[in-house]
Design a protein around this motif. Structure first.
Motif, PDB file in Angstrom:
ATOM      1  N   GLY A  13       0.812  -1.221   0.000  1.00 32.87           N
ATOM      2  CA  GLY A  13       0.000   0.000   0.000  1.00 32.87           C
ATOM      3  C   GLY A  13       0.843   1.267   0.000  1.00 32.87           C
ATOM      4  O   GLY A  13       2.067   1.221  -0.157  1.00 32.87           O
ATOM      5  N   TYR A  14       0.141   2.372   0.171  1.00 32.21           N
ATOM      6  CA  TYR A  14       0.775   3.697   0.042  1.00 32.21           C
ATOM      7  C   TYR A  14       1.920   3.892   1.057  1.00 32.21           C
ATOM      8  O   TYR A  14       3.090   4.024   0.667  1.00 32.21           O
ATOM      9  N   ILE A  15       1.605   3.847   2.321  1.00 31.59           N
ATOM     10  CA  ILE A  15       2.654   4.116   3.319  1.00 31.59           C
ATOM     11  C   ILE A  15       3.582   2.909   3.446  1.00 31.59           C
ATOM     12  O   ILE A  15       4.803   3.052   3.597  1.00 31.59           O
ATOM     13  N   ASP A  34       0.384  -9.029   2.060  1.00 30.61           N
ATOM     14  CA  ASP A  34      -0.672  -8.137   1.562  1.00 30.61           C
ATOM     15  C   ASP A  34      -1.632  -8.976   0.741  1.00 30.61           C
ATOM     16  O   ASP A  34      -1.195  -9.857  -0.016  1.00 30.61           O
ATOM     17  N   ASN A  35      -2.941  -8.727   0.877  1.00 31.17           N
ATOM     18  CA  ASN A  35      -3.891  -9.457   0.038  1.00 31.17           C
ATOM     19  C   ASN A  35      -4.275  -8.647  -1.200  1.00 31.17           C
ATOM     20  O   ASN A  35      -5.149  -9.050  -1.957  1.00 31.17           O
ATOM     21  N   ILE A  37      -5.963  -6.002  -1.587  1.00 31.58           N
ATOM     22  CA  ILE A  37      -7.336  -5.502  -1.667  1.00 31.58           C
ATOM     23  C   ILE A  37      -7.352  -4.021  -2.040  1.00 31.58           C
ATOM     24  O   ILE A  37      -8.312  -3.528  -2.624  1.00 31.58           O
ATOM     25  N   ASN A  38      -6.276  -3.316  -1.715  1.00 30.11           N
ATOM     26  CA  ASN A  38      -6.208  -1.903  -2.100  1.00 30.11           C
ATOM     27  C   ASN A  38      -4.833  -1.541  -2.660  1.00 30.11           C
ATOM     28  O   ASN A  38      -4.308  -0.448  -2.408  1.00 30.11           O
ATOM     29  N   SER A  39      -4.237  -2.466  -3.393  1.00 30.70           N
ATOM     30  CA  SER A  39      -2.908  -2.197  -3.964  1.00 30.70           C
ATOM     31  C   SER A  39      -2.644  -3.187  -5.076  1.00 30.70           C
ATOM     32  O   SER A  39      -3.463  -4.073  -5.339  1.00 30.70           O
ATOM     33  N   ASP A  61      -4.348 -12.905   3.257  1.00 32.03           N
ATOM     34  CA  ASP A  61      -5.250 -12.026   4.001  1.00 32.03           C
ATOM     35  C   ASP A  61      -4.908 -12.142   5.486  1.00 32.03           C
ATOM     36  O   ASP A  61      -4.942 -13.254   6.037  1.00 32.03           O
ATOM     37  N   CYS A  62      -4.605 -11.033   6.113  1.00 31.62           N
ATOM     38  CA  CYS A  62      -4.207 -11.074   7.534  1.00 31.62           C
ATOM     39  C   CYS A  62      -5.323 -11.562   8.444  1.00 31.62           C
ATOM     40  O   CYS A  62      -5.080 -11.871   9.610  1.00 31.62           O
ATOM     41  N   PHE A  84       0.530  -2.334   8.862  1.00 33.44           N
ATOM     42  CA  PHE A  84      -0.203  -1.310   8.110  1.00 33.44           C
ATOM     43  C   PHE A  84      -1.562  -1.814   7.642  1.00 33.44           C
ATOM     44  O   PHE A  84      -2.462  -1.020   7.392  1.00 33.44           O
ATOM     45  N   LYS A  88      -9.315   1.729   4.975  1.00 36.61           N
ATOM     46  CA  LYS A  88      -9.146   3.068   5.532  1.00 36.61           C
ATOM     47  C   LYS A  88     -10.141   4.120   5.036  1.00 36.61           C
ATOM     48  O   LYS A  88      -9.957   5.307   5.303  1.00 36.61           O
ATOM     49  N   ASN A 103     -12.161  -6.762   9.223  1.00 31.30           N
ATOM     50  CA  ASN A 103     -10.848  -6.706   8.570  1.00 31.30           C
ATOM     51  C   ASN A 103      -9.788  -6.129   9.519  1.00 31.30           C
ATOM     52  O   ASN A 103      -8.730  -6.723   9.731  1.00 31.30           O
ATOM     53  N   TYR A 153     -14.284   3.246  11.043  1.00 33.76           N
ATOM     54  CA  TYR A 153     -12.841   3.220  10.755  1.00 33.76           C
ATOM     55  C   TYR A 153     -12.061   3.771  11.939  1.00 33.76           C
ATOM     56  O   TYR A 153     -11.117   3.134  12.437  1.00 33.76           O
ATOM     57  N   LYS A 157      -9.198   2.139  15.033  1.00 34.75           N
ATOM     58  CA  LYS A 157      -7.879   2.635  15.464  1.00 34.75           C
ATOM     59  C   LYS A 157      -7.837   2.781  16.986  1.00 34.75           C
ATOM     60  O   LYS A 157      -6.856   2.403  17.628  1.00 34.75           O
TER      61      LYS A 157
HETATM   62  P1  NAD Z   1      -3.383   1.548   1.747  1.00 29.33           P
HETATM   63  O1  NAD Z   1      -4.782   1.126   1.542  1.00 29.33           O
HETATM   64  O2  NAD Z   1      -2.662   2.165   0.621  1.00 29.33           O
HETATM   65  O3  NAD Z   1      -2.509   0.321   2.282  1.00 29.33           O
HETATM   66  C1  NAD Z   1      -3.054  -0.687   3.085  1.00 29.33           C
HETATM   67  C2  NAD Z   1      -2.595  -2.026   2.506  1.00 29.33           C
HETATM   68  O4  NAD Z   1      -3.115  -3.066   3.327  1.00 29.33           O
HETATM   69  C3  NAD Z   1      -3.106  -2.273   1.088  1.00 29.33           C
HETATM   70  O5  NAD Z   1      -2.034  -2.686   0.271  1.00 29.33           O
HETATM   71  C4  NAD Z   1      -4.145  -3.374   1.246  1.00 29.33           C
HETATM   72  O6  NAD Z   1      -4.197  -4.212   0.119  1.00 29.33           O
HETATM   73  C5  NAD Z   1      -3.629  -4.088   2.488  1.00 29.33           C
HETATM   74  N1  NAD Z   1      -4.647  -4.788   3.276  1.00 29.33           N
HETATM   75  C6  NAD Z   1      -5.818  -4.307   3.769  1.00 29.33           C
HETATM   76  N2  NAD Z   1      -6.464  -5.270   4.453  1.00 29.33           N
HETATM   77  C7  NAD Z   1      -5.691  -6.375   4.390  1.00 29.33           C
HETATM   78  C8  NAD Z   1      -5.791  -7.693   4.906  1.00 29.33           C
HETATM   79  N3  NAD Z   1      -6.864  -8.093   5.605  1.00 29.33           N
HETATM   80  N4  NAD Z   1      -4.794  -8.564   4.667  1.00 29.33           N
HETATM   81  C9  NAD Z   1      -3.695  -8.207   3.953  1.00 29.33           C
HETATM   82  N5  NAD Z   1      -3.544  -6.975   3.440  1.00 29.33           N
HETATM   83  C10 NAD Z   1      -4.530  -6.075   3.652  1.00 29.33           C
HETATM   84  O7  NAD Z   1      -3.398   2.515   3.035  1.00 29.33           O
HETATM   85  P2  NAD Z   1      -2.239   3.450   3.600  1.00 29.33           P
HETATM   86  O8  NAD Z   1      -2.632   4.851   3.329  1.00 29.33           O
HETATM   87  O9  NAD Z   1      -0.922   2.965   3.169  1.00 29.33           O
HETATM   88  O10 NAD Z   1      -2.459   3.214   5.143  1.00 29.33           O
HETATM   89  C11 NAD Z   1      -1.652   2.289   5.876  1.00 29.33           C
HETATM   90  C12 NAD Z   1      -2.119   2.268   7.316  1.00 29.33           C
HETATM   91  O11 NAD Z   1      -2.043   3.581   7.863  1.00 29.33           O
HETATM   92  C13 NAD Z   1      -3.573   1.840   7.500  1.00 29.33           C
HETATM   93  O12 NAD Z   1      -3.657   1.093   8.689  1.00 29.33           O
HETATM   94  C14 NAD Z   1      -4.316   3.147   7.657  1.00 29.33           C
HETATM   95  O13 NAD Z   1      -5.487   2.986   8.401  1.00 29.33           O
HETATM   96  C15 NAD Z   1      -3.285   3.967   8.416  1.00 29.33           C
HETATM   97  N6  NAD Z   1      -3.433   5.424   8.249  1.00 29.33           N
HETATM   98  C16 NAD Z   1      -3.420   5.974   6.992  1.00 29.33           C
HETATM   99  C17 NAD Z   1      -3.544   7.349   6.847  1.00 29.33           C
HETATM  100  C18 NAD Z   1      -3.565   7.980   5.486  1.00 29.33           C
HETATM  101  O14 NAD Z   1      -4.023   9.127   5.386  1.00 29.33           O
HETATM  102  N7  NAD Z   1      -3.105   7.333   4.446  1.00 29.33           N
HETATM  103  C19 NAD Z   1      -3.665   8.163   7.984  1.00 29.33           C
HETATM  104  C20 NAD Z   1      -3.675   7.566   9.239  1.00 29.33           C
HETATM  105  C21 NAD Z   1      -3.544   6.183   9.361  1.00 29.33           C
END
Ligand code: NAD
Ligand code: WQD
Length: 341
Positions: A13-15, A34-35, A37-39, A61-62, A84, A88, A103, A153, A157
């Protein structure tokens, strides 16, 4: 000497992808779960193009406890886990609360159970500034009282933090760092990884870059009649690469100090209004953005920014990228993504 290994859930994912790069560049070995689902899986190729190393990847899937235990058993030499993986989208969580609780909570429980079983001592958890709700005093410190979550959501947290606190209390052999991110924006300077929202973005930064790219007609600014100096909402926008660096600092701090539990705000300490961010984007990239003033978005707090001194004192970490560079990287990434499509 073999490299210290870190398991990253949600590492595509992003971060997570930016953190995987930063960890590899700091000399760690990375295992991503990572599953998707959003990447997308091709993020792994992009990571290896930047660092020269392709992370070990487990498409799992976690929420599946058996698969999680298999992976942790295989990697029981890991020194830490960065969790992560979560869904979200705030609005979607209001419409589909069970999906979010299932989830986000089940994933965390499986991570903790596997850490205990396979004796992996250090956890970093992605928490969020949303745990502060609408605070009475700004900037918020880690001591600022938390407020009831305004969305499922956000509730995951707050619950996640509490689940980890209880677990650490019962398992003194474990350490955990709760990182409360403010508003991560921007992309890697290589232009190879960045934020990839599905469909219409919910967050401001990808909406700005997609509008600049002509994918969206115009940006709607949600309200200009707030009780803030210029009437627009204020947030603490932080470069995603600074956020990534903080995870390495947290892992190193736990390995060295075995602190039990610690909580840190990850922000710049600087609040910017929506219009200030838009103007800064226009000026950094020499672009005119099409925007209108629209109704307030339900649930938005007028202002939220961090006091991040604690992370500076204890982790030796500070947000250091300039806003201009961050906004340039966001635009560069958007152009690269548009070229790919
Ligand atoms: P993102 O959606 O880009 O990355 C999350 C990754 O987790 C994705 O690749 C998705 O495929 C994977 N994922 C989700 N559920 C899963 C599961 N059950 N099993 C395996 N993989 C799974 O989100 P992000 O922006 O990178 O955020 C990362 C974390 O930081 C998240 O926990 C989010 O809640 C938290 N966060 C994000 C922000 C933001 O603004 N981006 C701010 C505060 C907190
Ligand atoms: C920022 C500002 C909007 C879009 C959310 C989550 C939070 C965390 C980060 C995960 C606000 C305004 C936005 C648009 C706009 N995520 N805006 N037009 O709401 O601070 O936080 O993402 O943990 O939990 O709630 O971020 O980027 O959605 O909004 O005017 O099209 O931009 O009103 O003031 P937010 P955001």
């Amino acid at each position: 000497m073999s490299k210290s290994k870190i398991i990253i859930t949600g590492g595509c994912g992003y971060i997570g992808s930016h953190t995987a790069v930063a960890l590899q560049q700091a000399g760690f070995e990375v295992v991503i779960i990572d599953n998707l689902i959003n990447s997308q899986e091709n993020v792994l190729t992009r990571i290896s193009e930047i660092t020269g190393f392709k992370p070990q990847f487990e498409k799992v899937d976690c929420t599946n406890p058996i698969s999680m235990k298999d992976i942790f058993a295989k990697n029981n030499d890991a020194v830490g886990v960065i969790h992560f993986a979560a869904l979200k989208a705030v609005g979607e969580s209001v419409a589909q609360p069970i999906k979010y609780y299932k989830n986000n909570i089940n994933s965390l429980l499986n991570v903790l159970e596997s850490m205990i079983e396979f004796k992996i001592p250090n956890l970093v958890f992605s928490s969020s500034a949303c745990v502060y709700g609408e605070p009475e005093k700004l900037p918020v410190t880690e001591q600022t009282p938390l407020q009831p979550a305004t969305s499922p959501y956000g509730a995951t947290k707050v619950m996640g933090e509490n689940i980890i606190k209880d677990t650490i209390r019962a398992h003194p052999e474990l350490n955990a760092t709760l990182l409360r991110y403010f508003n991560p924006i921007g992309a890697h300077p290589s232009g190879k990884i960045g934020e990839l929202p599905n469909g219409i973005p919910n967050n401001l930064m990808p909406y700005i870059t997609q509008t600049a790219a002509g994918i969206r007609d115009k940006l709607s600014i949600f309200g200009n009649d707030y009780s803030t100096p210029d009437g627009y909402c204020i947030r603490d926008y932080i470069d995603v690469n600074d956020v990534a660096d903080a995870h390495i600092a947290a892992i190193q701090y736990m390995i060295k100090n075995k602190p039990g539990i610690e909580t840190f705000n990850l922000g710049t300490g600087r609040g910017l209004s929506v219009i200030e961010l838009i103007k800064a984007f226009e000026s950094a990239n020499n672009i005119k953005l099409n925007y209108i003033i629209a109704e307030r978005r339900p649930g938005d707090v007028p202002e939220l920014w961090a006091n991040a001194n604690l992370a500076n004192q204890k982790l030796g970490w500070k947000a250091k990228r300039s806003l201009e560079d961050t906004l340039k990287s966001a635009w560069q990434w958007q152009k690269n993504v548009s070229d790919l499509k």
